[in-house]
Design a protein around this motif. Sequence first.
Motif, PDB file in Angstrom:
ATOM      1  N   GLN A 107       0.818  -1.214   0.000  1.00 62.86           N
ATOM      2  CA  GLN A 107       0.000   0.000   0.000  1.00 62.86           C
ATOM      3  C   GLN A 107       0.857   1.273   0.000  1.00 62.86           C
ATOM      4  OE1 GLN A 107      -2.857  -0.068   3.201  1.00 62.86           O
ATOM      5  NE2 GLN A 107      -4.189  -1.494   2.124  1.00 62.86           N
ATOM      6  N   LYS A 108       1.924   1.305   0.758  1.00 66.29           N
ATOM      7  CA  LYS A 108       2.769   2.489   0.837  1.00 66.29           C
ATOM      8  C   LYS A 108       3.394   2.772  -0.525  1.00 66.29           C
ATOM      9  CE  LYS A 108       4.457   5.711   3.401  1.00 66.29           C
ATOM     10  NZ  LYS A 108       3.611   6.838   3.679  1.00 66.29           N
ATOM     11  N   GLU A 109       3.907   1.752  -1.191  1.00 64.26           N
ATOM     12  CA  GLU A 109       4.511   1.921  -2.517  1.00 64.26           C
ATOM     13  C   GLU A 109       3.461   2.397  -3.526  1.00 64.26           C
ATOM     14  OE1 GLU A 109       6.623  -1.586  -3.834  1.00 64.26           O
ATOM     15  OE2 GLU A 109       7.368  -1.900  -1.804  1.00 64.26           O
ATOM     16  N   PHE A 110       2.234   1.795  -3.430  1.00 64.40           N
ATOM     17  CA  PHE A 110       1.158   2.180  -4.341  1.00 64.40           C
ATOM     18  C   PHE A 110       0.770   3.656  -4.141  1.00 64.40           C
ATOM     19  CE2 PHE A 110      -3.373   2.623  -5.333  1.00 64.40           C
ATOM     20  CZ  PHE A 110      -3.378   2.200  -6.641  1.00 64.40           C
ATOM     21  N   GLU A 111       0.674   4.060  -2.880  1.00 68.81           N
ATOM     22  CA  GLU A 111       0.288   5.439  -2.566  1.00 68.81           C
ATOM     23  C   GLU A 111       1.345   6.425  -3.107  1.00 68.81           C
ATOM     24  OE1 GLU A 111      -1.484   7.868   1.266  1.00 68.81           O
ATOM     25  OE2 GLU A 111      -0.410   5.997   1.611  1.00 68.81           O
ATOM     26  N   ALA A 139       3.360   5.946  -5.650  1.00 62.70           N
ATOM     27  CA  ALA A 139       3.278   5.939  -7.107  1.00 62.70           C
ATOM     28  C   ALA A 139       2.113   6.799  -7.583  1.00 62.70           C
ATOM     29  CB  ALA A 139       3.136   4.509  -7.625  1.00 62.70           C
ATOM     30  N   VAL A 140       0.974   6.707  -6.898  1.00 70.50           N
ATOM     31  CA  VAL A 140      -0.190   7.518  -7.271  1.00 70.50           C
ATOM     32  C   VAL A 140       0.120   9.003  -7.080  1.00 70.50           C
ATOM     33  CG1 VAL A 140      -2.558   8.111  -6.602  1.00 70.50           C
ATOM     34  CG2 VAL A 140      -1.906   5.723  -6.861  1.00 70.50           C
ATOM     35  N   LEU A 141       0.731   9.380  -5.960  1.00 73.67           N
ATOM     36  CA  LEU A 141       1.025  10.782  -5.676  1.00 73.67           C
ATOM     37  C   LEU A 141       2.024  11.365  -6.671  1.00 73.67           C
ATOM     38  CD1 LEU A 141       1.168  10.803  -1.761  1.00 73.67           C
ATOM     39  CD2 LEU A 141      -0.594  11.770  -3.223  1.00 73.67           C
ATOM     40  N   GLU A 142       2.955  10.522  -7.145  1.00 73.42           N
ATOM     41  CA  GLU A 142       3.943  10.997  -8.105  1.00 73.42           C
ATOM     42  C   GLU A 142       3.352  11.207  -9.492  1.00 73.42           C
ATOM     43  OE1 GLU A 142       7.342   8.418  -8.192  1.00 73.42           O
ATOM     44  OE2 GLU A 142       7.800   8.748  -6.097  1.00 73.42           O
ATOM     45  N   ASN A 143       2.376  10.411  -9.865  1.00 72.45           N
ATOM     46  CA  ASN A 143       1.869  10.417 -11.229  1.00 72.45           C
ATOM     47  C   ASN A 143       0.537  11.133 -11.414  1.00 72.45           C
ATOM     48  OD1 ASN A 143       3.942   8.848 -12.651  1.00 72.45           O
ATOM     49  ND2 ASN A 143       3.379   7.301 -11.149  1.00 72.45           N
ATOM     50  N   TYR A 144      -0.183  11.379 -10.362  1.00 74.69           N
ATOM     51  CA  TYR A 144      -1.505  11.992 -10.499  1.00 74.69           C
ATOM     52  C   TYR A 144      -1.649  13.168  -9.545  1.00 74.69           C
ATOM     53  CZ  TYR A 144      -2.476   7.732 -13.000  1.00 74.69           C
ATOM     54  OH  TYR A 144      -2.410   6.707 -13.888  1.00 74.69           O
ATOM     55  N   LYS A 145      -2.400  14.175  -9.987  1.00 77.45           N
ATOM     56  CA  LYS A 145      -2.653  15.365  -9.179  1.00 77.45           C
ATOM     57  C   LYS A 145      -4.122  15.388  -8.784  1.00 77.45           C
ATOM     58  CE  LYS A 145       1.426  17.165  -9.694  1.00 77.45           C
ATOM     59  NZ  LYS A 145       2.357  17.147  -8.619  1.00 77.45           N
TER      60      LYS A 145
END
Length: 196
Positions: free
Chosen positions: A20-24, A26-32
């Motif tokens: 979950q931490k890695e997924f979160e 990745a989402v924060l880096e790629n999406y606004k």
Amino acid sequence: MKNIFQIMKEYGLEVPEDKQKEFENAVLENYKTVTDYDNQAKKLETANDTIKANDIAIEGLKQELEGFKDVDVTALKQRITDLEEEKETIQREYDEKIADRDFNDILKDSISSANGRNAKAITALLDIDALKASKNQKEDIAAALKALTEAEDSKMLFGEPEPDVLGIGNPIGIVDKKNQVDTGSLRDALASKYGK
């Protein structure tokens, strides 16, 4: 506001807890978020408005410049220089007139204080240019007038004024103010003598 993992769980997607931490990240880096997107959009819109305003201002300046394309800059600079010199000349003349007025007032008062009888004659005997250039005009004028009052050839220009005649006097010297008669003409003189 729901957590992204809860939203995914509702749709049947589950991310293991160790991932979950890695997924979160990745989402924060790629999406606004929508708010971030709106803020960026507003900034872009403001920048576009500024560019448009600058383009309009530049166009206006170009049109103003067109009005001056035939103007001789050298002639304008010379005209400005001439006007500045004229202004300085006018100011200098004005200052000189004020200084002359002040000097003449001091001179007139000083001559009057020294009991001068004929201001023109006294002024002619003074070195006016030297007195005008003096730093202490009042004192220097007073000293020059004192020198004239003591000099043999000019002391007669100073003194108490002649007394005014107040009435008709008799040989003994008594003044009769009551019986003063205007003897302007011979007829008046005869009429006053013979009472006619």
